[in-house]
Design a protein around this motif. Structure first.
Motif, short mmCIF file in Angstrom:
data_model
loop_
_atom_site.label_atom_id
_atom_site.label_comp_id
_atom_site.label_asym_id
_atom_site.label_seq_id
_atom_site.Cartn_x
_atom_site.Cartn_y
_atom_site.Cartn_z
N TYR A 210 0.84 -1.20 0.00
CA TYR A 210 0.00 0.00 0.00
C TYR A 210 0.88 1.25 0.00
O TYR A 210 1.97 1.24 0.55
N GLU A 211 0.37 2.29 -0.60
CA GLU A 211 1.09 3.57 -0.60
C GLU A 211 0.07 4.72 -0.56
O GLU A 211 -1.09 4.53 -0.92
N ASP A 212 0.53 5.86 -0.10
CA ASP A 212 -0.32 7.04 -0.02
C ASP A 212 -0.45 7.63 -1.42
O ASP A 212 0.42 8.40 -1.85
N GLU A 213 -1.50 7.28 -2.12
CA GLU A 213 -1.67 7.73 -3.50
C GLU A 213 -1.90 9.24 -3.57
O GLU A 213 -1.47 9.90 -4.52
N VAL A 214 -2.60 9.78 -2.58
CA VAL A 214 -2.86 11.22 -2.56
C VAL A 214 -1.55 11.99 -2.41
O VAL A 214 -1.31 12.99 -3.10
N ARG A 215 -0.67 11.53 -1.49
CA ARG A 215 0.62 12.18 -1.30
C ARG A 215 1.44 12.14 -2.59
O ARG A 215 2.07 13.14 -2.98
N GLY A 216 1.44 10.99 -3.27
CA GLY A 216 2.17 10.87 -4.52
C GLY A 216 1.65 11.82 -5.58
O GLY A 216 2.43 12.45 -6.32
N ARG A 217 0.33 11.95 -5.64
CA ARG A 217 -0.27 12.86 -6.62
C ARG A 217 0.08 14.31 -6.31
O ARG A 217 0.40 15.09 -7.20
N ILE A 218 0.04 14.68 -5.01
CA ILE A 218 0.36 16.05 -4.62
C ILE A 218 1.81 16.37 -4.93
O ILE A 218 2.13 17.45 -5.47
N LEU A 219 2.74 15.44 -4.61
CA LEU A 219 4.16 15.68 -4.89
C LEU A 219 4.41 15.83 -6.39
O LEU A 219 5.23 16.65 -6.81
N ALA A 220 3.70 15.04 -7.20
CA ALA A 220 3.86 15.14 -8.65
C ALA A 220 3.37 16.49 -9.15
O ALA A 220 4.00 17.12 -10.02
#
Length: 284
Positions: A210-220
């Motif tokens: 599992y990973e924090d998909e929202v965090r990844g999207r925000i960083l991108a």
């Protein structure tokens, strides 16, 4: 890189005293933080305290602490009085009892920390860790630090010990305050629900899956902004329809999961093809 301790403490285990170091279990860099800036020039803003009555900026030397004992009425405390109220920081982790870990409901869990042996405590630390692991139990303890007394749970994690901070019983809202309704579940509905559960059963929790998909999207998106691109809001998803027929929803869920788990059909040559499609033969 080795973790840096945030505190030192002593675990009391019977007549055994174990010097330990306390480490944070979380990564501070994992979060995404935004700073408050002046829109005009982009500079960082400084925080100030303003009196709600006089509307004046109050400096730190003029700030006092008080307790609201009635609506809008406060009793003020001096710095000396506040220090007298605080628990003496002995940094002692005093074990009071040992319990099966499963007997402590996770609703009481708060922050967690790693404990590591301090100088001269390696052997006693490993002894306690192995005793907890072998007995399948955790130790309930009281921990005095930072002017407070904490309720903690020492539990094994492999060869290490985790200090799980617990919330006191008066910090937990009773579940009886939550309205649960009076609906009755039909046996057929429960049977289908159990089948859905069985389709997604795992042998162990694998956090790396599992990973924090929202965090990844925000960083991108932040990276795109740094590169000079504009950020636009993603279109909102259509709201899901409210479930009217519970049995129909359960059957659909069961069929969907069964379809996801069904392997693709193999062609005679060993290739993969979709059901209902004929494999094309090649002529040489």
């Amino acid at each position: 890189m080795s973790a840096r301790p945030i505190a030192a403490a002593t675990v009391s285990f019977g007549l055994v005293t174990i010097p330990v170091k306390v480490y944070s279990s979380g990564e501070a860099s994992a979060g995404v933080h935004f700073n408050m800036l002046h829109r005009k020039c982009g500079s960082r803003l400084k925080q100030q305290y303003v009196c709600s009555k006089d509307n004046e900026i109050v400096g730190r030397d003029d700030i006092a602490k008080g307790y609201e004992f009635s609506k809008g009425q406060y009793v003020l405390f001096s710095e000396e009085e506040l220090k007298a109220l605080q628990e003496r920081a002995t940094h002692a982790i005093e074990i009071t009892e040992f319990l099966p870990t499963s007997k402590v409901d996770p609703i009481y869990f708060d922050k967690s920390y790693y404990l590591g042996p301090d100088k001269g405590g390696d052997r006693a630390y490993r002894l306690l860790a192995q005793a907890l692991e072998k007995s399948k139990r955790s130790a309930v303890a009281k921990y005095a630090a930072r002017g407070k007394q904490y309720l903690v749970l020492l539990r094994p994690l492999g060869d290490a010990i985790v200090m799980q901070q617990l919330r006191y019983v008066d910090e937990i809202r009773p579940v009886s305050e939550v309205p649960l309704g009076d609906a009755v579940v039909k046996p057929a509905e429960l049977k289908l629900a159990l089948q859905i559960v069985e389709q997604a059963v795992g042998d162990e929790f694998k956090p790396e899956a599992y990973e924090d998909e929202v965090r990844g999207r925000i960083l991108a998106q932040i990276e795109r902004k740094v590169e000079g691109h504009e950020i636009t809001a993603e279109p909102e998803e259509e709201p899901k329809a409210q479930v009217i027929d519970l049995m129909a929803a359960l059957k659909s869920s069961l069929a969907k999961r069964a379809g996801e788990r069904r392997p693709a059909k193999q062609s005679p040559a060993g290739g993969t093809r979709r059901a209902g499609k004929k494999a094309k033969s090649s002529e040489g």
